[in-house]
Design a protein around this motif. Structure first.
Motif, short mmCIF file in Angstrom:
data_model
loop_
_atom_site.label_atom_id
_atom_site.label_comp_id
_atom_site.label_asym_id
_atom_site.label_seq_id
_atom_site.Cartn_x
_atom_site.Cartn_y
_atom_site.Cartn_z
N VAL A 176 6.29 10.18 9.99
CA VAL A 176 5.00 9.65 9.54
C VAL A 176 5.18 8.25 8.94
CG1 VAL A 176 3.15 9.95 7.82
CG2 VAL A 176 3.91 11.91 9.18
N ASP A 177 6.19 8.10 8.08
CA ASP A 177 6.43 6.78 7.45
C ASP A 177 6.76 5.72 8.49
OD1 ASP A 177 5.98 7.63 4.87
OD2 ASP A 177 8.08 8.14 4.48
N LYS A 178 7.57 6.08 9.47
CA LYS A 178 7.96 5.10 10.50
C LYS A 178 6.75 4.69 11.34
CE LYS A 178 11.71 3.83 11.42
NZ LYS A 178 12.43 2.63 10.91
N ALA A 179 5.89 5.65 11.64
CA ALA A 179 4.69 5.35 12.43
C ALA A 179 3.74 4.46 11.63
CB ALA A 179 4.00 6.64 12.86
N ILE A 180 3.65 4.68 10.33
CA ILE A 180 2.82 3.82 9.48
C ILE A 180 3.37 2.39 9.49
CG2 ILE A 180 2.31 3.31 7.02
CD1 ILE A 180 0.36 5.37 7.97
N GLU A 181 4.70 2.28 9.45
CA GLU A 181 5.34 0.95 9.52
C GLU A 181 4.94 0.23 10.81
OE1 GLU A 181 9.73 0.46 9.35
OE2 GLU A 181 9.51 1.57 7.46
N VAL A 182 4.97 0.96 11.91
CA VAL A 182 4.58 0.39 13.21
C VAL A 182 3.14 -0.10 13.15
CG1 VAL A 182 4.05 1.01 15.61
CG2 VAL A 182 6.23 1.70 14.60
N LEU A 183 2.25 0.72 12.61
CA LEU A 183 0.83 0.34 12.52
C LEU A 183 0.65 -0.92 11.68
CD1 LEU A 183 -0.96 3.79 12.02
CD2 LEU A 183 -0.86 2.40 14.08
N LYS A 184 1.35 -0.96 10.54
CA LYS A 184 1.23 -2.13 9.65
C LYS A 184 1.66 -3.39 10.39
CE LYS A 184 2.03 -0.33 4.97
NZ LYS A 184 3.15 -0.20 4.03
#
Ligand code: ADP
Ligand code: MG
Length: 328
Positions: A176-184
């Motif tokens: 989840v954290d890595k996917a949020i990083e991608v979105l940001k």
């Protein structure tokens, strides 16, 4: 005031009002939402501004983490490491193992990714319908202990032959954290990624300033026990109601006490953790499930930026000192 001036001011006012209402309508409608089944669970992503490419990239990142770390995939990096007992791993796998070891230290060993041999022992017991003997448990316990995981650069190795790791208690939060990083990185300012109860809420929701996160009632599946409000936080819940099994008529949890080698007993019905990131929330929810309500809340109160709620048998509720901030 001249008539012309009055008409000008009135028109300006109308244009501003129209603009504002259009803005509000767009704000409400334009979240792009999609669900996929990954890591054995429903992964739901909502993002703003709507951007199909960013959404796809976020899902791909979660799949990538799953392909690296799943113990249910024979060709995952973690499965190879478990077979070989030593291996150079990707930066992602190394990071998760490092963070897992940090959570083992914080929880005094309650959270321990090296408990895979015990998990397998209990899986076998489940198949055979017979609980493992004390000897079997003790023998298996010699293969467990996070201090016996050795890191040298990107090389991971185990002190004992037969040791294995299971990242099931932390990898979902990390994904989840890595996917949020991608979105940001793609310019997304507002998003919610929910991987079956492990989630991160970024920025503002479609309406209001904070996301409303429902916490399931541990006994009534269709009922919410409580709703918390937050933004820019990770949240995870470990419950005794989601994954458990029965051997010889007795109920067993899917979470293991790495000290005793038994599945955890007299455990909370549910543990919810709020933290700065979903990785922390996921790992601590699992660890505090092992520690129980009293020790768990004591520990949370010593950790900056971490809050939690533990519901025990009889619906006894304990919350950490700062929990109230999410309730209004
Ligand atoms: P869920 O997958 O139901 O959200 P958790 O995040 O609490 O549950 O993680 C449970 C998983 O963690 C287990 O299925 C197992 O893979 C692993 N596990 C079990 N016991 C421990 C433990 N004491 N420490 C670390 N991981 C554990
Ligand atoms: Mg967990």
């Amino acid at each position: 005031m001249s008539r012309k001036k009055l008409i000008f001011i009135t028109s300006l006012g109308i244009i501003v009002l129209l603009g504002l209402s259009l803005g509000i309508i767009l704000r409400r409608c334009k979240f792009l939402k999609s669900t996929q089944i990954i890591m054995g669970t429903n992964v739901e992503i909502s993002i703003y501004p709507p951007d199909e490419e960013a959404l796809k990239a976020a899902f791909n990142e979660i799949k990538k983490i799953d392909n690296l770390m799943s113990i249910y995939k024979n060709d995952s990096e973690v499965s190879s490491l478990n077979r070989q007992g030593e291996m150079k791993v990707s930066p992602e796998t190394l990071e998760v193992i490092k963070r897992a070891l940090e959570f083992s230290r914080i929880t005094g060993g309650a959270f321990d990714i090296s408990c895979k041999p015990l998990i397998d022992l209990w899986k076998k017991a489940r198949k055979e319908g017979k609980v493992p003997s004390k000897e079997e448990i003790n023998k298996t316990l010699s293969l467990v202990g996070y201090e016996k995981i050795i890191l040298e650069g990107n090389l991971v190795s185990f002190k004992e032959r037969g040791m294995e790791i299971d990242l099931g208690g932390i990898a979902k939060g990390y994904a989840v954290d890595k996917a949020i990083e991608v979105l940001k990185k793609k310019g997304i300012k507002r998003a919610l990624i929910n991987a079956g109860g492990d989630l991160y809420a970024l920025g503002e929701p479609p309406e209001g300033k904070k996301w409303s996160i429902g916490i399931q009632h541990p006994r009534n599946q269709n009922e919410l026990f409580s709703v918390i409000k937050l933004r820019d936080k990770g949240v995870a819940t470990s419950g005794d109601y989601r994954r458990y099994y029965t051997i010889e008529g007795k109920r067993y949890s899917h979470i293991i006490n790495p000290k005793t080698g038994e599945t955890v007993q007299d455990v909370p019905m549910s543990v919810t953790i709020v933290a700065a990131d979903a990785t922390t929330a996921d790992a601590l929810a699992t660890g505090i499930f092992v520690l129980g309500a009293t020790k768990g809340i004591e520990l949370i109160n010593t950790l900056p930026g971490v809050e939690g709620m533990v519901i025990s048998e009889g619906m006894e509720v304990k919350v950490s000192r700062g929990w109230g901030q999410f309730q209004n």
